[in-house]
Design a protein around this motif. Structure first.
Motif, PDB file in Angstrom:
ATOM      1  N   PRO A 165       0.795  -1.239   0.000  1.00 29.48           N
ATOM      2  CA  PRO A 165       0.000   0.000   0.000  1.00 29.48           C
ATOM      3  C   PRO A 165       0.823   1.281   0.000  1.00 29.48           C
ATOM      4  O   PRO A 165       0.322   2.330  -0.411  1.00 29.48           O
ATOM      5  N   LEU A 166       2.074   1.219   0.449  1.00 35.13           N
ATOM      6  CA  LEU A 166       2.896   2.428   0.456  1.00 35.13           C
ATOM      7  C   LEU A 166       3.226   2.919  -0.950  1.00 35.13           C
ATOM      8  O   LEU A 166       3.547   4.092  -1.143  1.00 35.13           O
ATOM      9  N   VAL A 167       3.156   2.019  -1.940  1.00 35.42           N
ATOM     10  CA  VAL A 167       3.395   2.442  -3.327  1.00 35.42           C
ATOM     11  C   VAL A 167       2.317   3.430  -3.755  1.00 35.42           C
ATOM     12  O   VAL A 167       2.607   4.540  -4.225  1.00 35.42           O
ATOM     13  N   SER A 168       1.056   3.053  -3.579  1.00 34.95           N
ATOM     14  CA  SER A 168      -0.043   3.949  -3.990  1.00 34.95           C
ATOM     15  C   SER A 168      -0.069   5.209  -3.153  1.00 34.95           C
ATOM     16  O   SER A 168      -0.360   6.303  -3.664  1.00 34.95           O
ATOM     17  N   ALA A 169       0.258   5.100  -1.868  1.00 28.93           N
ATOM     18  CA  ALA A 169       0.290   6.286  -1.006  1.00 28.93           C
ATOM     19  C   ALA A 169       1.359   7.266  -1.481  1.00 28.93           C
ATOM     20  O   ALA A 169       1.155   8.486  -1.459  1.00 28.93           O
ATOM     21  N   ALA A 202       1.283  -2.477  -8.023  1.00 32.44           N
ATOM     22  CA  ALA A 202       2.188  -1.322  -8.058  1.00 32.44           C
ATOM     23  C   ALA A 202       2.235  -0.713  -9.460  1.00 32.44           C
ATOM     24  O   ALA A 202       2.168   0.513  -9.630  1.00 32.44           O
ATOM     25  N   SER A 203       2.321  -1.553 -10.476  1.00 28.05           N
ATOM     26  CA  SER A 203       2.361  -1.062 -11.860  1.00 28.05           C
ATOM     27  C   SER A 203       1.063  -0.355 -12.224  1.00 28.05           C
ATOM     28  O   SER A 203       1.069   0.660 -12.936  1.00 28.05           O
ATOM     29  N   ARG A 204      -0.045  -0.884 -11.735  1.00 25.79           N
ATOM     30  CA  ARG A 204      -1.351  -0.265 -12.004  1.00 25.79           C
ATOM     31  C   ARG A 204      -1.406   1.145 -11.433  1.00 25.79           C
ATOM     32  O   ARG A 204      -1.924   2.068 -12.078  1.00 25.79           O
ATOM     33  N   HIS A 205      -0.857   1.333 -10.251  1.00 26.24           N
ATOM     34  CA  HIS A 205      -0.870   2.661  -9.620  1.00 26.24           C
ATOM     35  C   HIS A 205       0.065   3.633 -10.345  1.00 26.24           C
ATOM     36  O   HIS A 205      -0.245   4.823 -10.469  1.00 26.24           O
ATOM     37  N   ILE A 206       1.199   3.128 -10.843  1.00 25.23           N
ATOM     38  CA  ILE A 206       2.095   3.986 -11.621  1.00 25.23           C
ATOM     39  C   ILE A 206       1.391   4.445 -12.890  1.00 25.23           C
ATOM     40  O   ILE A 206       1.422   5.629 -13.254  1.00 25.23           O
ATOM     41  N   ALA A 207       0.728   3.513 -13.579  1.00 30.82           N
ATOM     42  CA  ALA A 207       0.011   3.854 -14.813  1.00 30.82           C
ATOM     43  C   ALA A 207      -1.128   4.831 -14.560  1.00 30.82           C
ATOM     44  O   ALA A 207      -1.403   5.702 -15.392  1.00 30.82           O
ATOM     45  N   ALA A 228      -1.251 -12.232 -12.923  1.00 28.65           N
ATOM     46  CA  ALA A 228      -1.834 -11.021 -12.330  1.00 28.65           C
ATOM     47  C   ALA A 228      -1.984  -9.910 -13.365  1.00 28.65           C
ATOM     48  O   ALA A 228      -1.039  -9.551 -14.060  1.00 28.65           O
ATOM     49  N   ARG A 229      -3.182  -9.344 -13.422  1.00 25.22           N
ATOM     50  CA  ARG A 229      -3.489  -8.342 -14.431  1.00 25.22           C
ATOM     51  C   ARG A 229      -3.095  -6.943 -13.965  1.00 25.22           C
ATOM     52  O   ARG A 229      -3.443  -6.515 -12.866  1.00 25.22           O
ATOM     53  N   ILE A 230      -2.372  -6.219 -14.828  1.00 27.74           N
ATOM     54  CA  ILE A 230      -2.044  -4.817 -14.582  1.00 27.74           C
ATOM     55  C   ILE A 230      -3.168  -3.924 -15.095  1.00 27.74           C
ATOM     56  O   ILE A 230      -3.613  -3.008 -14.410  1.00 27.74           O
ATOM     57  N   GLY A 231      -3.630  -4.192 -16.291  1.00 30.35           N
ATOM     58  CA  GLY A 231      -4.713  -3.400 -16.872  1.00 30.35           C
ATOM     59  C   GLY A 231      -5.104  -3.949 -18.225  1.00 30.35           C
ATOM     60  O   GLY A 231      -4.374  -4.741 -18.836  1.00 30.35           O
ATOM     61  N   SER A 232      -6.256  -3.547 -18.704  1.00 29.04           N
ATOM     62  CA  SER A 232      -6.730  -3.990 -20.009  1.00 29.04           C
ATOM     63  C   SER A 232      -5.863  -3.390 -21.115  1.00 29.04           C
ATOM     64  O   SER A 232      -5.108  -2.439 -20.885  1.00 29.04           O
ATOM     65  N   LEU A 233      -6.002  -3.928 -22.308  1.00 30.82           N
ATOM     66  CA  LEU A 233      -5.227  -3.417 -23.434  1.00 30.82           C
ATOM     67  C   LEU A 233      -5.568  -1.955 -23.711  1.00 30.82           C
ATOM     68  O   LEU A 233      -4.720  -1.185 -24.156  1.00 30.82           O
ATOM     69  N   GLU A 234      -6.803  -1.568 -23.409  1.00 34.84           N
ATOM     70  CA  GLU A 234      -7.238  -0.186 -23.640  1.00 34.84           C
ATOM     71  C   GLU A 234      -6.522   0.814 -22.744  1.00 34.84           C
ATOM     72  O   GLU A 234      -6.548   2.024 -23.016  1.00 34.84           O
ATOM     73  N   THR A 235      -5.893   0.358 -21.672  1.00 36.83           N
ATOM     74  CA  THR A 235      -5.153   1.273 -20.791  1.00 36.83           C
ATOM     75  C   THR A 235      -3.745   1.561 -21.323  1.00 36.83           C
ATOM     76  O   THR A 235      -3.034   2.396 -20.776  1.00 36.83           O
ATOM     77  N   VAL A 236      -3.351   0.849 -22.376  1.00 33.33           N
ATOM     78  CA  VAL A 236      -2.014   1.011 -22.967  1.00 33.33           C
ATOM     79  C   VAL A 236      -2.113   1.963 -24.159  1.00 33.33           C
ATOM     80  O   VAL A 236      -2.959   1.792 -25.033  1.00 33.33           O
ATOM     81  N   ASP A 237      -1.251   2.957 -24.192  1.00 31.97           N
ATOM     82  CA  ASP A 237      -1.232   3.896 -25.318  1.00 31.97           C
ATOM     83  C   ASP A 237      -0.258   3.474 -26.407  1.00 31.97           C
ATOM     84  O   ASP A 237      -0.539   3.614 -27.598  1.00 31.97           O
TER      85      ASP A 237
END
Length: 267
Positions: A165-169, A202-207, A228-237
């Protein structure tokens, strides 16, 4: 050319990662070494708690077996260098760049550190890197043109990445120009994935705090999905990779509005 012990250990770990288990005879035949050498190498890896020794061979520690970072560095080395150069070219001087861990993203950080475009001007850094990867922070901290910001979190020994949780904080009040993410898999169906749920979070919060998300992934990661999923393909630019995508995959990525950049090979 004859391999030294470190090269043999790397190769044995790759075999176990691919197959789940190997026998002494497998190692001996694949590496062209004696059974005594194969046995010693398996014992060395077991002593380092990287594999489980079995009767007549060794097996992976679990179904989600992941090579430690130091053993991944030589894999797809030219592809990683080519991708890193192409990603560096996409980043404007003065940008704030979020980075997770992994060998490809580490090469991106090195490319930024060497970049003539990212020179410090009037004492201001050429680029600011915000990362949860301790190895990237350590290497980049000696570069005068890079300002390093490290998130909070608890380190994972496998990858040197801070998780929890300290990553997102840490990221809550940040706004990044771009996030550069390494992944273990990227598909149209499941999006960007990795092997560990803490790293995915952690990667999801960075994105989430970046205006643009760039995935840096060699061709071995495309069409593969992991735990483990970071995000859908639509979240990638943008996807930066080392080879053209198959036509069907390219059409899926185009439909998701993902720009695909194929890095020129390293010469």
């Amino acid at each position: 050319m004859r391999m030294n012990q470190q090269q043999r250990l790397n190769r044995v770990l790759e075999l176990i990662s691919e197959r789940g288990n190997v026998s002494i005879a497998d190692v001996s035949e694949t590496l062209a070494v004696s059974t005594a050498t194969a046995r010693r190498d398996l014992n060395t890896l077991a002593d380092q708690r990287l594999v489980t020794r079995t009767h007549g061979g060794a097996s992976a520690l679990g179904s989600g077996y992941e090579l430690p970072l130091q053993y991944k560095i030589a894999r797809q080395a030219d592809a990683k260098l080519a991708i890193a150069r192409a990603v560096e070219a996409l980043i404007d001087p003065g940008s704030t760049v979020g980075m997770n861990g992994g060998t490809t993203v580490t090469e991106v950080a090195r490319a930024l550190g060497r970049s003539e475009r990212m020179r410090s001007i009037a004492g201001e850094p050429g680029v600011t890197i915000v990362t949860n990867a301790l190895n990237i922070a350590f290497e980049s901290s000696v570069r005068e043109n890079i300002k390093i910001v490290v998130t909070g979190g608890v380190p994972r020994r496998q990858s040197y990445e801070l998780i929890g949780p300290l990553v997102s904080a840490s990221l809550r009040d940040f706004s990044l120009d771009v996030a550069v993410l390494g992944v273990d898999g990227l598909t149209a169906e499941f999006g960007a994935t990795t092997l560990h749920e803490g790293e995915a979070d952690a990667s999801r919060h960075i994105a989430a705090v970046a205006r643009r998300v760039v995935v840096a992934a060699d061709q071995t990661k495309i069409g593969r999905s992991t735990f483990a999923r970071i995000g859908s393909l639509e979240t990638v630019d943008v996807l930066v990779t080392d080879a053209p995508l198959p036509a069907r995959v390219a059409a899926q990525f185009d439909k998701a509005s993902v720009d695909v950049v194929v890095a020129p090979p390293v010469r």
